[in-house]
Structures are given as C-alpha cells and as structure tokens.
Enzyme design. Structure first.
Site, PDB file in Angstrom:
ATOM      1  N   HIS A 201      45.128  51.252  43.625  1.00 54.79           N
ATOM      2  CA  HIS A 201      46.352  51.542  42.849  1.00 54.79           C
ATOM      3  C   HIS A 201      47.447  52.264  43.636  1.00 54.79           C
ATOM      4  O   HIS A 201      48.615  51.962  43.449  1.00 54.79           O
ATOM      5  CB  HIS A 201      46.060  52.315  41.565  1.00 54.79           C
ATOM      6  CG  HIS A 201      47.301  52.724  40.812  1.00 54.79           C
ATOM      7  ND1 HIS A 201      48.127  51.806  40.184  1.00 54.79           N
ATOM      8  CD2 HIS A 201      47.879  53.956  40.613  1.00 54.79           C
ATOM      9  CE1 HIS A 201      49.141  52.462  39.611  1.00 54.79           C
ATOM     10  NE2 HIS A 201      49.014  53.755  39.862  1.00 54.79           N
TER      11      HIS A 201
ATOM     12  N   HIS B 119      48.125  52.178  46.783  1.00 48.19           N
ATOM     13  CA  HIS B 119      48.606  51.332  47.884  1.00 48.19           C
ATOM     14  C   HIS B 119      48.622  52.052  49.225  1.00 48.19           C
ATOM     15  O   HIS B 119      49.130  51.515  50.216  1.00 48.19           O
ATOM     16  CB  HIS B 119      49.995  50.753  47.575  1.00 48.19           C
ATOM     17  CG  HIS B 119      50.015  49.766  46.445  1.00 48.19           C
ATOM     18  ND1 HIS B 119      51.032  48.874  46.248  1.00 48.19           N
ATOM     19  CD2 HIS B 119      49.126  49.530  45.465  1.00 48.19           C
ATOM     20  CE1 HIS B 119      50.786  48.132  45.177  1.00 48.19           C
ATOM     21  NE2 HIS B 119      49.620  48.518  44.687  1.00 48.19           N
TER      22      HIS B 119
ATOM     23  N   HIS C 150      40.652  52.042  39.528  1.00 49.49           N
ATOM     24  CA  HIS C 150      42.099  51.900  39.684  1.00 49.49           C
ATOM     25  C   HIS C 150      42.768  53.128  39.077  1.00 49.49           C
ATOM     26  O   HIS C 150      42.923  53.223  37.860  1.00 49.49           O
ATOM     27  CB  HIS C 150      42.545  50.617  38.973  1.00 49.49           C
ATOM     28  CG  HIS C 150      43.888  50.143  39.401  1.00 49.49           C
ATOM     29  ND1 HIS C 150      44.079  49.452  40.573  1.00 49.49           N
ATOM     30  CD2 HIS C 150      45.111  50.265  38.835  1.00 49.49           C
ATOM     31  CE1 HIS C 150      45.366  49.151  40.698  1.00 49.49           C
ATOM     32  NE2 HIS C 150      46.013  49.641  39.658  1.00 49.49           N
TER      33      HIS C 150
ATOM     34  N   ASN D  72      46.753  48.314  36.166  1.00 50.18           N
ATOM     35  CA  ASN D  72      47.796  48.513  35.146  1.00 50.18           C
ATOM     36  C   ASN D  72      48.825  47.386  35.042  1.00 50.18           C
ATOM     37  O   ASN D  72      49.495  47.265  34.033  1.00 50.18           O
ATOM     38  CB  ASN D  72      48.512  49.844  35.381  1.00 50.18           C
ATOM     39  CG  ASN D  72      49.014  50.010  36.799  1.00 50.18           C
ATOM     40  OD1 ASN D  72      48.233  49.886  37.739  1.00 50.18           O
ATOM     41  ND2 ASN D  72      50.280  50.264  36.969  1.00 50.18           N
ATOM     42  N   HIS D  73      48.966  46.547  36.069  1.00 51.02           N
ATOM     43  CA  HIS D  73      49.946  45.452  35.984  1.00 51.02           C
ATOM     44  C   HIS D  73      49.349  44.136  35.493  1.00 51.02           C
ATOM     45  O   HIS D  73      50.026  43.113  35.489  1.00 51.02           O
ATOM     46  CB  HIS D  73      50.611  45.223  37.348  1.00 51.02           C
ATOM     47  CG  HIS D  73      51.412  46.409  37.802  1.00 51.02           C
ATOM     48  ND1 HIS D  73      52.456  46.925  37.058  1.00 51.02           N
ATOM     49  CD2 HIS D  73      51.313  47.188  38.909  1.00 51.02           C
ATOM     50  CE1 HIS D  73      52.956  47.971  37.701  1.00 51.02           C
ATOM     51  NE2 HIS D  73      52.286  48.155  38.810  1.00 51.02           N
TER      52      HIS D  73
ATOM     53  N   GLU E 144      46.159  42.806  41.261  1.00 53.90           N
ATOM     54  CA  GLU E 144      47.109  43.171  40.195  1.00 53.90           C
ATOM     55  C   GLU E 144      48.566  43.015  40.609  1.00 53.90           C
ATOM     56  O   GLU E 144      49.443  42.998  39.750  1.00 53.90           O
ATOM     57  CB  GLU E 144      46.855  44.607  39.711  1.00 53.90           C
ATOM     58  CG  GLU E 144      47.278  45.661  40.713  1.00 53.90           C
ATOM     59  CD  GLU E 144      47.804  46.945  40.069  1.00 53.90           C
ATOM     60  OE1 GLU E 144      47.827  47.034  38.844  1.00 53.90           O
ATOM     61  OE2 GLU E 144      48.194  47.839  40.825  1.00 53.90           O
ATOM     62  N   ASN E 145      48.830  42.919  41.919  1.00 54.48           N
ATOM     63  CA  ASN E 145      50.219  42.786  42.391  1.00 54.48           C
ATOM     64  C   ASN E 145      50.486  41.453  43.079  1.00 54.48           C
ATOM     65  O   ASN E 145      51.439  41.317  43.846  1.00 54.48           O
ATOM     66  CB  ASN E 145      50.564  43.911  43.384  1.00 54.48           C
ATOM     67  CG  ASN E 145      50.343  45.284  42.823  1.00 54.48           C
ATOM     68  OD1 ASN E 145      49.375  45.955  43.180  1.00 54.48           O
ATOM     69  ND2 ASN E 145      51.209  45.706  41.933  1.00 54.48           N
TER      70      ASN E 145
END
Ligand SMILES: [Fe+2]
Ligand SMILES: [Fe+2]
Length: 258
Positions: free
Chosen positions: A175, A177, A150, A67-68, A39-40
């Site tokens: 999520h 990190h 997540h 979420n991203h 996602e990142n």
C-alpha cells in the site's frame, strides 16, 4: 517452496516493466508461486478483468488488491467470479469478491489471504480477529498461508507480523509503495516486511507524475494525476517456505526493469 511476491503494480509502466522482467525473475528465483498486488494496475487505480488476464499471461498466479479495488464498476462481477483475484477479507461481507483463495503450488496448497489495515484506511472490521478466523479456517485446507497486509501505518503492520508469527508463512505489507528495510523471519517462523514497495516508476511520487504531485502539495488545489513512466523498478520479495509451512528466509527483490 519459493514464493515471489510483487508489490503494487502501478499502471501500464508497471505492467510493462514486470512483463519484461518476469523471465529473468523466473530464472533467478525459480518461484513455485507468483503473487502480485494489482490494486493500481488499471491507469494507476483499480483493476479490470482484461488487466488481470494480462498479469496471468505474464505468469502471475494470484492477484491481491487493496483500497482501490472497487474503482472500476465493471470489475465487480468478475471479482465475484474469480478465485485468483482477491480483495481484503475485512471489507463489508456483501462487497464484491473474496478475501482469500487456496491455490496449488507444486505439490502444496497455498492459501493467499488479503487483509486491510484499519488505521487511516476504511475497513469494516479489525484485521486482527479477522486474521484469526481466516487462519483457523484455511489452516486446515492448506499447507502454507501467505498474507498481504494492505495497510498505511508501520505500527499496525509490525503488530500484524507479531500477531501472526508462527501461524503463517509470511505477512507482507503493501500500500505505501515504498519498500522498507525490515525484511526478516520473525522468531516464530513468519517472514515479515512492513512494505514490499511498488512496481512502477521511481521518477514520480508513489506512481504519480512528480510535477503533478508537487503541484498538489505546493498549491493544495485539486490536480489531475497521471501515471509516471520513467525509471521503472520491480519491488518484491522472495519467501522460501519450509515443509512445515513456515518461512526459511525472505529476500528483497529491488531491480530496475530493463
Ligand atoms: Fe497501491
Ligand atoms: Fe492501497
């Protein structure tokens, strides 16, 4: 069967770090399936088709998100098309993409499920009944189920571990990190960790350059964030899955990228 799960890959530094370490991770852990949270991956937020392909070229089999995922509009059509990149299942039904996929791993079929927490994160439906219905559906078509949960808060993550204990091979948190120290196999046979952590720079603040993150906290003013790039670490877990589809062991992978 061994599953290597890589925590949120952050930006180019995270991608480069994973690319350099994949041969060694393969040697050391001999995974039958590699799952990574992506996602990142695109500039620190979101994912694109090109970057997904880059991860597949490295040997990643399935990419989960969070979420991203919808940061880059160009990826929406790809998410509808791809059966190897998934987004949380409990998002709006009409949103691009799918919430689970079933892939071969050796001679087994593994279902990978992505769910989002609903505490401090936006999700259309509670992840708990959503997990029930997906597990019941994919249980018939797969030999083992791996869940990327997540979510923001440890309470919701721990609860999900207990909710699915004995029904899935693993509930792996993503999520935040930051890797947690609670990896274990629950009594019913589900491997669990609250957060796998991040694959990216340890020199920043959860992936962002630390001067900028500190600026934001110190001034409470908007700050443009860039991806931190020094001291890249791989954060992951290896789950050994038994022939009955439950977990034998879970082991953390916390190694600097060379
Ligand atoms: Fe993330
Ligand atoms: Fe996230």
């Amino acid at each position: 069967m061994r599953v290597l799960f890589i925590g949120d890959i952050v930006g180019r530094p995270g991608r480069a770090g994973l690319a350099s370490m994949m041969p060694e991770l393969r040697d050391r852990h001999a995974p039958d399936l590699v799952i990574a949270n992506g996602e990142n991956t695109a500039g620190g937020l979101g994912i694109t088709e090109k970057i997904a392909d880059e991860l597949f070229d490295m040997g990643v089999d399935v990419i989960t998100t969070g979420n991203h995922v919808y940061r880059h509009k160009q990826v929406y059509e790809y998410l509808d098309r791809s059966d190897r990149v998934i987004r949380p299942a409990n998002y709006m039904a009409g949103n691009p993409g799918r919430g689970h996929t079933i892939v071969p791993a050796g001679d087994r079929r593994v279902a990978v499920v992505n769910l989002s927490g609903s505490v401090e994160l936006r999700a259309a439906r509670s992840p708990f009944p959503e997990a029930d219905s997906i597990v019941e559906r994919v249980g018939r078509e797969s030999d083992a189920i791996i869940v990327d949960f997540h979510a923001e808060v440890t309470s919701e993550k721990v609860a999900m571990g207990w909710h699915l204990d004995g029904r899935v091979a693993a509930v792996l948190g993503t999520h935040t990190h930051v890797p947690t120290a609670d990896a274990r196999v629950l009594p019913g046979g589900t491997a669990y960790i609250s957060d796998v952590g991040m694959t990216g720079s340890r020199a920043g603040v959860i992936g962002v350059k630390r001067e900028q993150a500190l600026d934001a906290f110190r001034t409470q003013m908007p700050v443009k964030f860039d991806t931190a790039d020094e001291d890249v670490w791989i954060n992951g877990v290896v789950v050994e899955v038994r022939s009955d589809g439950l977990a034998e062991s879970i082991e953390q992978v916390l190694v600097p990228a060379s």
